[in-house]
Design a protein around this motif. Structure first.
Motif, PDB file in Angstrom:
ATOM      1  N   PRO A 132       0.821  -1.223   0.000  1.00 19.66           N
ATOM      2  CA  PRO A 132       0.000   0.000   0.000  1.00 19.66           C
ATOM      3  C   PRO A 132       0.850   1.265   0.000  1.00 19.66           C
ATOM      4  N   GLU A 133       1.924   1.248   0.773  1.00 19.23           N
ATOM      5  CA  GLU A 133       2.801   2.406   0.829  1.00 19.23           C
ATOM      6  C   GLU A 133       3.546   2.619  -0.493  1.00 19.23           C
TER       7      GLU A 133
ATOM      8  N   GLU B 241       1.053   4.232  -2.794  1.00 18.69           N
ATOM      9  CA  GLU B 241       0.832   5.616  -2.377  1.00 18.69           C
ATOM     10  C   GLU B 241       1.999   6.505  -2.806  1.00 18.69           C
TER      11      GLU B 241
END
Length: 442
Positions: free
Chosen positions: A296-297, A300
């Protein structure tokens, strides 16, 4: 190739499931997607009534020769595991390379992989690499064959690569040119594979990048699978792995960084700034106890992330649908969020998350569309009662489908898998090849 039609199928397209559609194919591409019977057709490729059609998936990372090494090093961490695998790699012959590559490619196809990225270990025998290319051609799968290179020797593999498996960098790159010529007019493209940042000197990195950029090739690189890359780079150069690569000019938009379990926020920002892509390999990272990649990071931060299965020595299968499911579940557990990485996000990742970096035709939403290559997978969920009832086809694909629900796989409009069997490579021949590819079969 003769034009044909997949008839009366439910198609995943534009983020929706469209029932009762005909998919027309010509010259290896989808030419029309219309309600059943709206356009005339002569040749039926597949009578797909009751089935669900999706694009094929892209396995962004594997080691095909490891199909002969299932279960090796079970319970070992990465460095000890690499030592065990390295001993087997040193014994690799062209015959073994062909048998394992053919079996692994057929197994990958059986679960709906239509494109795979083969990260070859460096090997001094050109015939070994040639055999892998021949196996990929025979299987019919679409592939990026990344030829292994290294120029820093170290038997321990802590700061370099096993010298038994190396050849001079200039020779390895010259042979890569030969592979490019052999692969012309096939479904196989060629790239370069680097074991990790510790295996190339700064001069070697400059030579590999210049070579790849001149020919428009992708480069696959294991990066930060564990803390070893950072620890060794800091010990030898005073900076971490990502900064070491950046200082050497080895971060650019055709580099695929594999694993990145230990990639921190600064590293994510640096890779994104240079356009580097990432291959997420959840099952391999679990098997070796390496950790959980911060996917997810990564997203992002703006990184392009594709899904990888890795070799059968650290995953034990080539089932991309298993990687799809576990890849989602692992992130949900790590972040304690049940709605993280549902079917749309995971399928888009698996169908094309890193395609731009690899030079593969892009598929941003993971759907079937007119004009795309006819690399397609037909699922029949009623082949397995454990997938029934189907309340939501996407949820079924993510949570309980598998190779057992794959009824057919097409690459370029050619049916390569039908009813679980590869139409070119009989299962008996593949099994015999694997039996004879293991040391105990010699």
């Amino acid at each position: 190739m003769t034009p044909g039609t997949i008839t009366d199928v439910t198609v995943h397209s534009g983020g929706r499931w469209l029932p009762g559609m005909d998919v027309h194919i010509a010259d290896g591409r989808v030419t029309a997607l219309v309600p059943h019977g709206e356009l005339p057709y002569d040749e039926v490729v597949l009578d797909a009534g009751g089935g669900h059609l999706t694009p094929g998936l892209v396995n962004t990372h594997t080691h095909l020769f490891q199909a002969g090494l299932r279960g090796i090093g079970e319970g070992l961490g990465l460095l000890a595991w690499l030592s065990a695998v390295g001993e087997e790699a040193a014994l690799l012959t062209p015959e073994r390379a062909y048998a394992t590559a053919a079996a692994a490619a057929a197994e990958a196809l059986r679960s709906g992989t239509t494109t795979l990225v083969e990260h070859m270990w460096p090997h001094p025998s050109p015939e070994v690499h040639d055999a892998v290319l021949r196996a990929l051609k025979d299987s019919g799968v679409r592939a990026v064959l990344c030829r292994g290179v290294a120029d820093r020797a170290d038997r321990s593999r802590k700061w370099g690569f096993d010298p038994r498996l190396m050849q001079p960098l200039k020779e390895a790159l010259a042979h890569t040119d030969e592979l490019i010529a052999q692969a012309r007019d096939s479904r196989v493209d060629v790239g370069v594979a680097v074991p990790n940042p510790r295996c190339l000197t700064p001069e070697g990195m400059g030579a590999v990048r210049a070579y790849a950029e001149e020919r428009g090739l992708p480069v696959s690189l294991h990066l930060l699978e564990t803390t070893t890359d950072d620890a060794m780079c800091r010990d030898r150069t005073g900076v971490g792995a990502v900064e070491y690569l950046e200082r050497a000019g080895f971060l650019w938009e055709r580099l695929l960084a594999v694993h990145c379990v230990e990639l921190d926020a600064e590293g994510r920002s640096t890779l994104a700034r240079h356009g580097v892509g990432v291959s997420y390999n959840p099952l391999s990272n679990m098997r070796l106890g390496s950790g959980i990649a911060p996917v997810p990071e990564m997203l992002e931060a703006g990184l392009s992330v594709g899904l990888g299965v890795d070799g059968a020595a650290s995953n034990d299968t080539q089932d991309i649908l298993e990687a799809l499911r576990i890849g989602a579940y692992l992130q949900r557990a790590a972040h304690r969020k049940a709605d993280l990485f549902g079917f749309p996000e995971m399928f888009a990742m698996a169908a094309g998350g890193a395609n731009r970096v690899l030079g593969i035709e892009e598929n941003p939403d993971g759907g079937v569309r007119v004009g795309m290559r006819a690399d397609l997978v037909l699922h029949r969920f009623d082949r397995d009662y454990a997938c029934l009832p189907v309340r939501d086809p996407g949820a079924t694909l993510l949570t309980c489908a598998g190779s057992r629900t794959v009824a057919a796989v097409l690459v370029g409009g050619e049916v390569l898998v039908r009813d679980g069997e590869h139409v070119r490579l009989p299962s008996r021949e593949l099994a015999e090849g694997l039996a004879h590819s293991s040391p105990c079969g010699d």
